[in-house]
Design a protein around this motif. Structure first.
Motif, mmCIF file in Angstrom:
data_model
loop_
_atom_site.group_PDB
_atom_site.id
_atom_site.type_symbol
_atom_site.label_atom_id
_atom_site.label_comp_id
_atom_site.label_asym_id
_atom_site.label_seq_id
_atom_site.Cartn_x
_atom_site.Cartn_y
_atom_site.Cartn_z
ATOM 1 N N VAL A 83 0.846 -1.205 0.000
ATOM 2 C CA VAL A 83 0.000 0.000 0.000
ATOM 3 C C VAL A 83 0.875 1.247 0.000
ATOM 4 N N GLU A 84 0.640 2.104 -0.981
ATOM 5 C CA GLU A 84 1.382 3.350 -1.091
ATOM 6 C C GLU A 84 0.483 4.574 -1.015
ATOM 7 N N ARG A 85 -0.831 4.370 -1.223
ATOM 8 C CA ARG A 85 -1.765 5.494 -1.237
ATOM 9 C C ARG A 85 -2.863 5.271 -0.200
ATOM 10 N N ILE A 86 -3.401 6.381 0.266
ATOM 11 C CA ILE A 86 -4.519 6.311 1.202
ATOM 12 C C ILE A 86 -5.686 7.112 0.645
ATOM 13 N N PRO A 87 -6.908 6.617 0.903
ATOM 14 C CA PRO A 87 -7.213 5.367 1.595
ATOM 15 C C PRO A 87 -7.014 4.165 0.690
ATOM 16 N N SER A 88 -6.729 3.032 1.292
ATOM 17 C CA SER A 88 -6.698 1.753 0.586
ATOM 18 C C SER A 88 -7.365 0.706 1.468
ATOM 19 N N LEU A 89 -7.838 -0.324 0.835
ATOM 20 C CA LEU A 89 -8.471 -1.451 1.537
ATOM 21 C C LEU A 89 -7.956 -2.718 0.900
ATOM 22 N N THR A 90 -7.537 -3.672 1.729
ATOM 23 C CA THR A 90 -6.988 -4.904 1.167
ATOM 24 C C THR A 90 -7.630 -6.148 1.763
ATOM 25 N N LEU A 91 -7.532 -7.219 1.005
ATOM 26 C CA LEU A 91 -7.940 -8.562 1.414
ATOM 27 C C LEU A 91 -6.801 -9.514 1.081
ATOM 28 N N VAL A 92 -6.839 -10.705 1.662
ATOM 29 C CA VAL A 92 -5.846 -11.774 1.455
ATOM 30 C C VAL A 92 -4.417 -11.225 1.347
ATOM 31 N N GLY A 94 -3.122 -8.366 1.002
ATOM 32 C CA GLY A 94 -2.774 -7.345 0.034
ATOM 33 C C GLY A 94 -2.763 -7.790 -1.409
ATOM 34 N N ARG A 95 -3.089 -9.055 -1.644
ATOM 35 C CA ARG A 95 -3.117 -9.520 -3.033
ATOM 36 C C ARG A 95 -4.336 -8.960 -3.763
ATOM 37 N N ILE A 96 -5.365 -8.588 -3.009
ATOM 38 C CA ILE A 96 -6.516 -7.861 -3.539
ATOM 39 C C ILE A 96 -6.518 -6.502 -2.855
ATOM 40 N N LYS A 97 -6.503 -5.458 -3.673
ATOM 41 C CA LYS A 97 -6.330 -4.118 -3.101
ATOM 42 C C LYS A 97 -7.255 -3.122 -3.791
#
Length: 241
Positions: A83-92, A94-97
């Motif tokens: 993750v380099e930017r905000i906001p971000s949301l991830t699953l598994v 960070g493989r899904i972002k």
């Protein structure tokens, strides 16, 4: 222009999420990445909280939970999830972002992604899964979307399931990134995007519109193996931004 800061998740939407989440089987963790001076971070947290609140409880535990990470306070987690930017949301892991707020139509794709992860069933054809298993090089799929686009969730879900199957099979260098165009205009401009969904594979714009599953996986293989020169395909189901 759509503004997620002004978006409210109404009772009808909550009820639809609650009903959809009746199909959850195993716990799923949502990771939310925020920071200071972030216009859309509160909205992304709000969406994740709604998903957690509307999930059922199994064996005394919510089947959807969220964790919040702050920029400069959780540097290692930001790095681990890419993750380099905000906001971000991830699953598994960070493989899904989701880079940007998964609001509007994108919420549908996120809900379905969570359900399939919970069920441990991507819904992909077995031939596609076998091809994913054979990919040995890094893959970064970017799906450029807007909240109003009714077709974008289908492209996002397909990409997310490719990344999920790769992750399930121990391949941690396959990433599906859903990029909200209004919040990240530089990425949209990089690819000259005027219609969404626009799909880039390892920095190459490959599709505008929603591809068929078999065409999508073949194009990914073409790009990573450099089998042929890639030209962008313009498909039905794209909308302007």
């Amino acid at each position: 222009m759509f503004d997620p800061v002004k978006m409210e998740i109404d009772k009808e939407t909550r009820d639809a999420i609650k009903e959809a989440f009746e199909d959850l089987v195993k716990p799923v963790e949502i990771n939310v990445f925020i920071g200071p001076n972030c216009r859309y971070c509160d909205e992304t947290v709000k969406i994740a909280k709604v998903l957690e609140e509307e999930a059922p409880v199994k064996n005394g535990k919510k089947l959807v939970t969220m964790k919040i990470y702050e920029k400069d306070k959780h540097v290692d987690v930001f790095k681990k999830h890419g993750v380099e930017r905000i906001p971000s949301l991830t699953l598994v892991e960070g493989r899904i972002k989701y880079t940007g707020t998964p609001s509007g139509e994108e919420l549908r794709g996120l809900v379905e992604t969570i359900i399939r992860i919970s069920q441990e069933d991507s819904g992909l054809d077995e031939t596609t899964v076998e091809k994913i298993k054979l990919i040995e090089k890094p893959v970064h799929v970017e799906i450029i979307v807007t909240p109003q686009c009714p077709y974008c969730p289908y492209a996002a879900l397909l990409s997310n399931m490719f990344a999920y199957e790769a992750w399930r099979n121990g391949k941690t260098d396959f990433v599906s990134e859903i990029v909200e165009a209004y919040e990240n205009p530089d990425i949209a401009d990089k690819y000259g995007v005027t219609s969404v969904p626009a799909i880039a594979i390892n920095g190459v714009l490959a599709f505008v519109g929603v591809p068929y599953e078999e065409d999508f996986i073949e194009r990914i293989i073409d790009v990573v193996e450099r089998r042929r020169t890639i030209k962008t395909e313009f498909l039905e189901g794209a909308t302007g931004i």
